[in-house]
Design an enzyme around this catalytic site. Structure first.
Site, mmCIF file in Angstrom:
data_model
loop_
_atom_site.group_PDB
_atom_site.id
_atom_site.type_symbol
_atom_site.label_atom_id
_atom_site.label_comp_id
_atom_site.label_asym_id
_atom_site.label_seq_id
_atom_site.Cartn_x
_atom_site.Cartn_y
_atom_site.Cartn_z
ATOM 1 N N SER A 57 0.899 -1.174 0.024
ATOM 2 C CA SER A 57 -0.039 -0.045 -0.211
ATOM 3 C C SER A 57 0.985 1.203 0.052
ATOM 4 O O SER A 57 1.516 1.533 1.039
ATOM 5 C CB SER A 57 -0.926 0.037 1.201
ATOM 6 O OG SER A 57 -1.386 1.337 1.270
ATOM 7 N N GLY A 90 0.918 -1.714 4.484
ATOM 8 C CA GLY A 90 1.424 -0.339 4.101
ATOM 9 C C GLY A 90 2.542 -0.232 5.174
ATOM 10 O O GLY A 90 3.730 -0.237 4.929
ATOM 11 N N SER A 91 2.453 0.139 6.479
ATOM 12 C CA SER A 91 3.378 0.684 7.403
ATOM 13 C C SER A 91 4.412 -0.393 7.772
ATOM 14 O O SER A 91 5.466 -0.074 8.048
ATOM 15 C CB SER A 91 2.932 1.407 8.646
ATOM 16 O OG SER A 91 1.546 0.514 9.043
ATOM 17 N N ASP A 137 -4.186 3.847 -2.614
ATOM 18 C CA ASP A 137 -5.380 4.311 -1.908
ATOM 19 C C ASP A 137 -5.775 5.740 -2.383
ATOM 20 O O ASP A 137 -4.920 6.549 -2.289
ATOM 21 C CB ASP A 137 -4.832 4.263 -0.474
ATOM 22 C CG ASP A 137 -4.945 2.971 0.260
ATOM 23 O OD1 ASP A 137 -6.059 2.281 0.066
ATOM 24 O OD2 ASP A 137 -3.966 2.605 0.831
ATOM 25 N N MET A 187 -8.245 8.888 -1.746
ATOM 26 C CA MET A 187 -8.928 9.403 -0.434
ATOM 27 C C MET A 187 -9.432 10.871 -0.972
ATOM 28 O O MET A 187 -8.533 11.779 -1.446
ATOM 29 C CB MET A 187 -8.442 9.279 0.697
ATOM 30 C CG MET A 187 -7.999 7.963 1.200
ATOM 31 S SD MET A 187 -7.327 7.899 2.629
ATOM 32 C CE MET A 187 -6.519 6.282 2.814
ATOM 33 N N HIS A 199 -0.849 -1.303 -4.441
ATOM 34 C CA HIS A 199 -2.139 -1.232 -3.817
ATOM 35 C C HIS A 199 -2.230 0.407 -3.647
ATOM 36 O O HIS A 199 -1.575 1.106 -2.926
ATOM 37 C CB HIS A 199 -2.572 -1.707 -2.574
ATOM 38 C CG HIS A 199 -3.855 -1.370 -1.842
ATOM 39 N ND1 HIS A 199 -4.878 -2.000 -2.213
ATOM 40 C CD2 HIS A 199 -4.345 -0.158 -0.832
ATOM 41 C CE1 HIS A 199 -6.098 -1.794 -1.476
ATOM 42 N NE2 HIS A 199 -5.687 -0.632 -0.659
ATOM 43 N N HIS A 227 -7.918 1.587 -4.798
ATOM 44 C CA HIS A 227 -8.798 1.374 -3.831
ATOM 45 C C HIS A 227 -9.465 2.893 -3.628
ATOM 46 O O HIS A 227 -8.810 3.745 -3.115
ATOM 47 C CB HIS A 227 -8.106 0.877 -2.552
ATOM 48 C CG HIS A 227 -9.111 0.800 -1.492
ATOM 49 N ND1 HIS A 227 -8.407 0.650 -0.150
ATOM 50 C CD2 HIS A 227 -10.438 0.880 -1.027
ATOM 51 C CE1 HIS A 227 -9.573 0.383 0.907
ATOM 52 N NE2 HIS A 227 -10.508 0.525 0.131
ATOM 53 N N ASP A 280 -6.888 -5.644 4.258
ATOM 54 C CA ASP A 280 -6.374 -4.264 4.202
ATOM 55 C C ASP A 280 -6.638 -3.607 5.508
ATOM 56 O O ASP A 280 -7.597 -3.327 5.922
ATOM 57 C CB ASP A 280 -7.275 -3.466 3.075
ATOM 58 C CG ASP A 280 -6.267 -2.299 2.876
ATOM 59 O OD1 ASP A 280 -5.145 -2.047 3.188
ATOM 60 O OD2 ASP A 280 -7.009 -1.410 2.024
ATOM 61 N N GLY A 281 -5.344 -3.278 6.033
ATOM 62 C CA GLY A 281 -5.223 -2.714 7.327
ATOM 63 C C GLY A 281 -4.663 -3.325 8.645
ATOM 64 O O GLY A 281 -5.132 -4.133 8.987
ATOM 65 N N GLY A 282 -3.675 -2.808 9.036
ATOM 66 C CA GLY A 282 -3.058 -3.170 10.574
ATOM 67 C C GLY A 282 -2.385 -4.644 10.334
ATOM 68 O O GLY A 282 -2.417 -5.243 11.413
ATOM 69 N N MET A 294 -11.538 5.396 -2.005
ATOM 70 C CA MET A 294 -12.344 5.884 -0.790
ATOM 71 C C MET A 294 -12.850 7.296 -1.094
ATOM 72 O O MET A 294 -12.313 8.245 -0.387
ATOM 73 C CB MET A 294 -11.347 5.729 0.216
ATOM 74 C CG MET A 294 -11.012 4.238 0.914
ATOM 75 S SD MET A 294 -9.650 4.073 1.771
ATOM 76 C CE MET A 294 -8.225 3.899 0.385
ATOM 77 N N MET A 345 -11.954 -4.633 5.044
ATOM 78 C CA MET A 345 -11.253 -3.477 5.709
ATOM 79 C C MET A 345 -11.185 -4.079 7.282
ATOM 80 O O MET A 345 -12.161 -4.268 7.856
ATOM 81 C CB MET A 345 -12.037 -2.234 5.717
ATOM 82 C CG MET A 345 -11.666 -1.652 4.376
ATOM 83 S SD MET A 345 -10.285 -1.033 3.804
ATOM 84 C CE MET A 345 -9.689 -0.167 5.192
HETATM 85 C C1 DX5 Z 1 -6.312 2.420 4.867
HETATM 86 C C2 DX5 Z 1 -5.806 1.882 3.583
HETATM 87 C C3 DX5 Z 1 -4.760 0.891 3.795
HETATM 88 C C4 DX5 Z 1 -3.685 1.262 4.422
HETATM 89 C C5 DX5 Z 1 -2.655 0.105 4.817
HETATM 90 O O1 DX5 Z 1 -7.479 3.152 4.454
HETATM 91 O O2 DX5 Z 1 -6.945 1.304 2.851
HETATM 92 O O3 DX5 Z 1 -4.423 0.567 2.588
HETATM 93 O O4 DX5 Z 1 -2.686 2.096 3.844
HETATM 94 O O5 DX5 Z 1 -1.933 0.686 5.831
HETATM 95 P P1 DX5 Z 1 -1.439 -0.374 7.099
HETATM 96 O O6 DX5 Z 1 -0.951 -1.365 6.512
HETATM 97 O O7 DX5 Z 1 -0.176 0.590 7.450
HETATM 98 O O8 DX5 Z 1 -2.623 -0.395 7.870
HETATM 99 ZN ZN ZN Z 2 -6.555 0.268 0.935
#
Ligand code: DX5
Ligand code: ZN
Length: 224
Positions: A9, A199-200, A36, A38, A34, A68, A177-179, A70, A139
């Site tokens: 991501s 992501g992180s 994102d 927003m 990926h 993705h 997706d996420g965490g 959003m 999510m």
């Molecule tokens: C959140 C995004 C994710 C996010 C994932 O809204 O859709 O793709 O960037 O990042 P981590 O892996 O740090 O949760």
């Molecule tokens: Zn995402």
């Protein structure tokens, strides 16, 4: 094709050198990117749009890229991203007044179609749409930001969707997706995920990208 895929991501990447970041994670072994999007309306954050995808494609980034979305409005963005070379476009049901029409739009432009379900979003959306979907994105945090904590009640949702998908003859990818981190990825995989959006854990680590990906692959390889 591999059974378990890793998607990086870019929300957590260094945007001052995005192209290099993407090439670096691809070289480290991620399977796809990926992206994102927003709009500060659907989620309280503002990120990147079609212009950035256009630059990436122009600068020889040929890998698979999942968009993705959003955003509150999606139909114009679906068309723009599809024309610029998106491979998959993933939308949230809350963003579309006519979800079947929006999913068809994605398919008509030659992209794979994905439905993203927020933590509190019901699985009922799948009842009449699943036959049109190429992927379902669960999510595991509330959308909007990187670096949030994985919501543990989502394991149950992943297991439920896995069962629904398994009943279908068609191949539908289950993305989470996420965490996601090195400590929970095994449980997420065992629950039934095919694609791990990271992501992180990848971009903000002190370790090299290749070391992180190697550690993740090792964890995933022990599942069978
Ligand atoms: C959140 C995004 C994710 C996010 C994932 O809204 O859709 O793709 O960037 O990042 P981590 O892996 O740090 O949760
Ligand atoms: Zn995402």
């Amino acid at each position: 094709m591999k059974n378990k895929l890793i998607a990086a991501s870019i929300l957590s990447a260094n945007f001052a050198c995005l192209g290099k970041e993407i090439n670096d994670v691809l070289e480290a072994g991620v399977d796809k990117i990926h992206f994102d999007v927003m709009d500060n309306h659907y989620v309280p954050n503002l990120t990147v749009g079609p212009l950035v995808l256009k630059s990436l494609r122009k600068n020889n980034i040929k890998c698979e890229i999942d968009i993705h979305l959003m955003t509150k409005k999606i139909d114009n963005l679906i068309i723009n991203f599809a024309k610029l070379g998106a491979n998959s476009i993933i939308i949230h049901p809350e963003s579309s007044k006519h979800l079947d029409r929006s999913i068809s739009l994605i398919k008509n432009y030659g992209c794979k179609a994905g439905l993203a379900l927020n933590p509190s979003t019901s699985l009922n959306y799948l009842d009449y749409l699943i036959h049109k979907l190429d992927l379902i994105l669960v999510m595991s945090v509330n959308p909007g930001f990187e670096g949030q904590k994985f919501l543990n009640y989502i394991y149950k949702k992943i297991i439920q969707i896995r069962k629904i998908i398994n009943k279908k003859k068609k191949k539908i990818l289950l993305e989470v997706d996420g965490g996601i981190n090195i400590d929970n990825i095994t449980n997420i995989a065992v629950s039934g995920a095919d694609v791990f959006i990271i992501g992180s854990t990848l971009f903000k680590s002190k370790l090299s990208y290749s070391k992180i990906i190697k550690d993740i692959r090792l964890k995933l390889s022990k599942i069978y």
